[in-house]
Design a protein around this motif. Structure first.
Motif, PDB file in Angstrom:
ATOM      1  N   ASP B  91       0.812  -1.202   0.000  1.00  0.00           N
ATOM      2  CA  ASP B  91       0.000   0.000   0.000  1.00  0.00           C
ATOM      3  C   ASP B  91       0.856   1.268   0.000  1.00  0.00           C
ATOM      4  O   ASP B  91       1.511   1.574   0.992  1.00  0.00           O
ATOM      5  CB  ASP B  91      -0.900  -0.041   1.262  1.00  0.00           C
ATOM      6  CG  ASP B  91      -1.844   1.128   1.335  1.00  0.00           C
ATOM      7  OD1 ASP B  91      -1.877   1.918   0.376  1.00  0.00           O
ATOM      8  OD2 ASP B  91      -2.539   1.260   2.349  1.00  0.00           O
ATOM      9  N   PRO B  92       0.839   2.014  -1.093  1.00  0.00           N
ATOM     10  CA  PRO B  92       1.604   3.267  -1.093  1.00  0.00           C
ATOM     11  C   PRO B  92       0.883   4.403  -0.376  1.00  0.00           C
ATOM     12  O   PRO B  92       1.404   5.520  -0.305  1.00  0.00           O
ATOM     13  CB  PRO B  92       1.754   3.573  -2.585  1.00  0.00           C
ATOM     14  CG  PRO B  92       0.581   2.934  -3.221  1.00  0.00           C
ATOM     15  CD  PRO B  92       0.212   1.738  -2.389  1.00  0.00           C
ATOM     16  N   GLY B  93      -0.319   4.120   0.150  1.00  0.00           N
ATOM     17  CA  GLY B  93      -1.084   5.165   0.850  1.00  0.00           C
ATOM     18  C   GLY B  93      -2.486   5.318   0.300  1.00  0.00           C
ATOM     19  O   GLY B  93      -3.063   6.405   0.347  1.00  0.00           O
ATOM     20  N   LEU B  95      -6.459   5.312  -0.189  1.00  0.00           N
ATOM     21  CA  LEU B  95      -7.528   5.679   0.754  1.00  0.00           C
ATOM     22  C   LEU B  95      -8.696   4.700   0.618  1.00  0.00           C
ATOM     23  O   LEU B  95      -9.166   4.457  -0.501  1.00  0.00           O
ATOM     24  CB  LEU B  95      -8.004   7.110   0.485  1.00  0.00           C
ATOM     25  CG  LEU B  95      -6.923   8.191   0.524  1.00  0.00           C
ATOM     26  CD1 LEU B  95      -7.501   9.548   0.172  1.00  0.00           C
ATOM     27  CD2 LEU B  95      -6.280   8.251   1.898  1.00  0.00           C
ATOM     28  N   ASN B  97     -11.842   4.804   1.193  1.00  0.00           N
ATOM     29  CA  ASN B  97     -13.155   5.241   0.714  1.00  0.00           C
ATOM     30  C   ASN B  97     -13.193   5.606  -0.764  1.00  0.00           C
ATOM     31  O   ASN B  97     -14.244   5.931  -1.301  1.00  0.00           O
ATOM     32  CB  ASN B  97     -13.658   6.430   1.539  1.00  0.00           C
ATOM     33  CG  ASN B  97     -14.144   5.984   2.901  1.00  0.00           C
ATOM     34  OD1 ASN B  97     -14.619   4.872   3.057  1.00  0.00           O
ATOM     35  ND2 ASN B  97     -13.991   6.836   3.887  1.00  0.00           N
ATOM     36  N   LEU B  98     -12.038   5.598  -1.416  1.00  0.00           N
ATOM     37  CA  LEU B  98     -12.012   5.905  -2.846  1.00  0.00           C
ATOM     38  C   LEU B  98     -11.924   4.611  -3.644  1.00  0.00           C
ATOM     39  O   LEU B  98     -11.477   3.583  -3.136  1.00  0.00           O
ATOM     40  CB  LEU B  98     -10.804   6.778  -3.187  1.00  0.00           C
ATOM     41  CG  LEU B  98     -10.680   8.138  -2.515  1.00  0.00           C
ATOM     42  CD1 LEU B  98      -9.497   8.906  -3.088  1.00  0.00           C
ATOM     43  CD2 LEU B  98     -11.939   8.967  -2.697  1.00  0.00           C
ATOM     44  N   GLU B 106      -5.631  10.280  -7.834  1.00  0.00           N
ATOM     45  CA  GLU B 106      -5.279  11.269  -6.796  1.00  0.00           C
ATOM     46  C   GLU B 106      -3.866  11.058  -6.265  1.00  0.00           C
ATOM     47  O   GLU B 106      -3.100  12.002  -6.106  1.00  0.00           O
ATOM     48  CB  GLU B 106      -6.289  11.210  -5.649  1.00  0.00           C
ATOM     49  CG  GLU B 106      -7.645  11.751  -6.069  1.00  0.00           C
ATOM     50  CD  GLU B 106      -8.445  12.296  -4.906  1.00  0.00           C
ATOM     51  OE1 GLU B 106      -7.898  12.427  -3.808  1.00  0.00           O
ATOM     52  OE2 GLU B 106      -9.635  12.596  -5.126  1.00  0.00           O
ATOM     53  N   LEU B 107      -3.560   9.798  -5.979  1.00  0.00           N
ATOM     54  CA  LEU B 107      -2.238   9.508  -5.425  1.00  0.00           C
ATOM     55  C   LEU B 107      -1.155   9.700  -6.499  1.00  0.00           C
ATOM     56  O   LEU B 107      -0.028  10.085  -6.191  1.00  0.00           O
ATOM     57  CB  LEU B 107      -2.218   8.078  -4.875  1.00  0.00           C
ATOM     58  CG  LEU B 107      -1.340   7.825  -3.670  1.00  0.00           C
ATOM     59  CD1 LEU B 107      -1.706   8.717  -2.506  1.00  0.00           C
ATOM     60  CD2 LEU B 107      -1.442   6.366  -3.219  1.00  0.00           C
ATOM     61  N   MET B 109      -1.056  11.973  -8.820  1.00  0.00           N
ATOM     62  CA  MET B 109      -0.690  13.410  -8.825  1.00  0.00           C
ATOM     63  C   MET B 109       0.256  13.704  -7.659  1.00  0.00           C
ATOM     64  O   MET B 109       1.251  14.408  -7.808  1.00  0.00           O
ATOM     65  CB  MET B 109      -1.934  14.285  -8.658  1.00  0.00           C
ATOM     66  CG  MET B 109      -2.852  14.300  -9.840  1.00  0.00           C
ATOM     67  SD  MET B 109      -2.343  15.495 -11.076  1.00  0.00           S
ATOM     68  CE  MET B 109      -3.016  16.995 -10.400  1.00  0.00           C
ATOM     69  N   ALA B 110      -0.089  13.142  -6.491  1.00  0.00           N
ATOM     70  CA  ALA B 110       0.710  13.414  -5.294  1.00  0.00           C
ATOM     71  C   ALA B 110       2.086  12.745  -5.365  1.00  0.00           C
ATOM     72  O   ALA B 110       3.009  13.164  -4.685  1.00  0.00           O
ATOM     73  CB  ALA B 110      -0.035  12.947  -4.050  1.00  0.00           C
ATOM     74  N   TYR B 111       2.204  11.713  -6.173  1.00  0.00           N
ATOM     75  CA  TYR B 111       3.515  11.070  -6.345  1.00  0.00           C
ATOM     76  C   TYR B 111       4.248  11.631  -7.576  1.00  0.00           C
ATOM     77  O   TYR B 111       5.255  11.071  -8.001  1.00  0.00           O
ATOM     78  CB  TYR B 111       3.369   9.554  -6.455  1.00  0.00           C
ATOM     79  CG  TYR B 111       3.407   8.847  -5.112  1.00  0.00           C
ATOM     80  CD1 TYR B 111       4.611   8.498  -4.512  1.00  0.00           C
ATOM     81  CD2 TYR B 111       2.241   8.533  -4.428  1.00  0.00           C
ATOM     82  CE1 TYR B 111       4.649   7.854  -3.286  1.00  0.00           C
ATOM     83  CE2 TYR B 111       2.271   7.884  -3.198  1.00  0.00           C
ATOM     84  CZ  TYR B 111       3.483   7.542  -2.638  1.00  0.00           C
ATOM     85  OH  TYR B 111       3.524   6.903  -1.418  1.00  0.00           O
ATOM     86  N   ARG B 138     -14.762   0.434  -4.377  1.00  0.00           N
ATOM     87  CA  ARG B 138     -14.070   1.010  -3.225  1.00  0.00           C
ATOM     88  C   ARG B 138     -12.854   0.174  -2.831  1.00  0.00           C
ATOM     89  O   ARG B 138     -12.955  -1.047  -2.696  1.00  0.00           O
ATOM     90  CB  ARG B 138     -15.060   1.076  -2.052  1.00  0.00           C
ATOM     91  CG  ARG B 138     -15.058   2.371  -1.264  1.00  0.00           C
ATOM     92  CD  ARG B 138     -16.235   2.381  -0.304  1.00  0.00           C
ATOM     93  NE  ARG B 138     -16.297   1.167   0.497  1.00  0.00           N
ATOM     94  CZ  ARG B 138     -15.617   0.987   1.637  1.00  0.00           C
ATOM     95  NH1 ARG B 138     -14.835   1.935   2.101  1.00  0.00           N
ATOM     96  NH2 ARG B 138     -15.723  -0.142   2.318  1.00  0.00           N
TER      97      ARG B 138
END
Lengths: 271, 237
Positions: B91-93, B95, B97-98, B106-107, B109-111, B138
């Motif tokens: 798990d790289p993080g 969420l 609920n997504l 989303e992740l 973009m953040a990475y 989910r």
């Protein structure tokens, strides 16, 4: 980017590239959204609960106090409860922040500055959400002047940022001695009932009054009440003592923000 | 290659965890340090694929976390050149609920995936993970295997300069493991340095040219993968 890791810190050599700055910006957004999602979760009303909570709490206490005392000062109570909730949220958030200083990124270490920036933005949004319901009630129902509303927004934000920092400065100790979190909860409960939250300082006397002069929250909330043209002791206080208490709070808070990278680094090997 | 050209340079690295222990004699508790790594010095050059071998508790995962900048050394220094990604667990993080897709976007973009490449990035992972319609369900409802596929697909799509892998290839079914190995080989070919902590000697032999054997936090042998595997086999037999 060259990264040097040793016992004292993790630091990077050279300037951040534009790409790295842009990634950090995206990460701030991601962490902020993640924290807000954690609050709203699967709830249909989501962030609206943050707005409604202080309004509903204030109304409950208004009802209880009216029954018990026969009369009370609703405007004062609304200001007290909303600012107290900001203090409570920010202090607890600061204290607990160290339990997850990864920002949710499990595959890569992200810069502490990014996490801190996300925390500050979250604090701004959380404080605004916590106060805006009460602001609406004060302005529309109790006709508090606009200047009082503006000052309540500013004072709430100041409380939020200062107490988040104070929480951060105690976060390492809290992590090492988790019992302290229970003590903090008891202290906050005591402050709620004994501090000038549900009533203004003019309603206190003797030792009760004297002790509250050492409570930093007193100065913030009484100033907010003064600007809202309500009963307040702000013009009668010892300005030197008030300044000293607020300065100590500000210094402790700055210390927390300044040391967070070191705290984060130290706790990584705590099993 | 000297330190200047190294991807990872480790100098006299020691690491201690600090455990809080409460006993009858110490009711308030005492903090007890215990050594996990002991005076390690290594240089890993750019483009090398290194297997990290050793028994459970040898310090493999700790070393990877240390290189990734996630934990603080007690002594010594680590210098890394380039972006370091640690694939530990699956798990790289994400969420819960997504959906899988929302998480990737989303992740991603953040990475650091650029917006114009994001859809392509998501499609590549969707194709690799082969989750079917579950990709739009989910993430919280995913099985461990599904999470592993998505996590592995995500991290290997990032193309970091230094990839640290901690036993992750063990997730998923046989078909996925084969796919993961192919993807990893492709990744190794295309990019920088890879350090894999594994108990699978076959995998280590197939993917790596160099091996590092750890025991109780100390370096036992560092050299050709065949020699290191022989040494490890003799230790465990």
């Amino acid at each position: 980017m060259k990264r040097i890791i040793d016992n004292s810190s993790l630091y990077e050599e050279g300037k951040l590239s534009l790409d790295e700055i842009s990634i950090d910006r995206e990460r701030v957004k991601f962490i902020l959204k993640k924290r807000l999602r954690n609050i709203s979760g699967k709830k249909r009303l989501g962030i609206l609960w943050m707005i409604m909570d202080p309004v509903v709490t204030s109304m409950i206490y208004l009802f209880v106090l009216t029954i018990l005392k026969g009369r009370t000062d609703p405007e004062s109570l609304f200001i007290g409860i909303s600012t107290y909730q900001v203090l409570q949220n920010s202090l607890k958030s600061g204290c607990m922040s160290i339990t997850d200083l990864t920002g949710g990124f499990k595959a890569e270490r992200i810069r502490t500055k990014t996490i801190l920036l996300a925390s500050l933005r979250y604090r701004f949004v959380d404080t605004l959400a916590t106060t805006c319901g009460v602001l609406g009630v004060l302005f529309l129902v109790y006709n508090i002047p606009l200047l009082g509303i503006i000052f309540l927004i500013i004072i709430s934000q100041i409380i939020g940022f200062i107490f988040e920092g104070i929480g951060l400065s105690f976060s390492l100790t809290m992590r090492r001695f988790p019992d302290l979190f229970n003590i903090l909860n008891l202290f906050l409960r005591l402050m709620f009932f004994a501090g000038p939250v549900m009533y203004p300082m003019v309603a206190t006397e003797g030792l009760h009054y004297q002790i509250n002069l050492y409570n930093p929250f007193t100065y913030f909330v009484e100033f907010a009440r003064y600007m809202a043209e309500l009963d307040s002791i702000i013009t009668a206080i010892d300005i030197e003592m008030a300044s000293l208490i607020v300065i100590i709070c500000a210094i402790t808070s700055i210390f927390g923000y300044y040391r967070v990278d070191r705290f984060r680094w130290r706790m990584t090997t705590w099993a | 290659m000297g330190i200047d050209g190294a991807s990872v340079s480790i100098q006299d690295l020691s690491l201690e965890y600090h455990d809080f222990i409460r006993t009858k004699n110490t009711p308030w508790g005492v903090i007890t340090p215990f050594k996990s790594l002991n005076s390690l010095s290594l240089i890993i050059n750019e483009g090398e694929t290194v297997a990290l071998l050793g028994r459970n508790g040898a310090g493999k995962s700790t070393l990877l976390k240390c290189i990734g900048g996630l934990i603080r050394p007690a002594k010594g220094k680590i210098i890394t050149n380039g972006r370091v990604i640690l694939l530990a667990g699956v798990d790289p993080g994400f969420l819960p609920n997504l959906t899988g897709r929302q998480n990737i976007l989303e992740l991603g973009m953040a990475y650091g995936i650029k917006p114009k490449l994001l859809i392509e990035f998501s499609n590549t992972i969707e194709e690799f993970a082969n989750l079917g319609e579950a990709y739009d369900r989910r993430f919280g409802g995913y099985s461990t295997g599904m999470r592993g596929k998505l996590g592995f697909g995500f991290i290997t799509a990032l193309e970091p300069s230094i990839l640290l892998i901690d036993e992750t290839l063990g997730v998923g079914d046989v078909e996925f493991r084969k796919k993961a190995q192919i993807r990893l080989k492709k990744f190794i070919k295309n990019s920088g340095t890879v350090i894999i902590s594994t108990h699978s000697l076959g995998l280590a032999k197939e993917l790596c040219s160099r091996g590092i054997l750890l025991d109780k936090g100390k370096l036992v042998i560092d050299g050709d993968i065949n020699d290191v595997i022989d040494k490890y086999s003799s230790m465990t037999s």
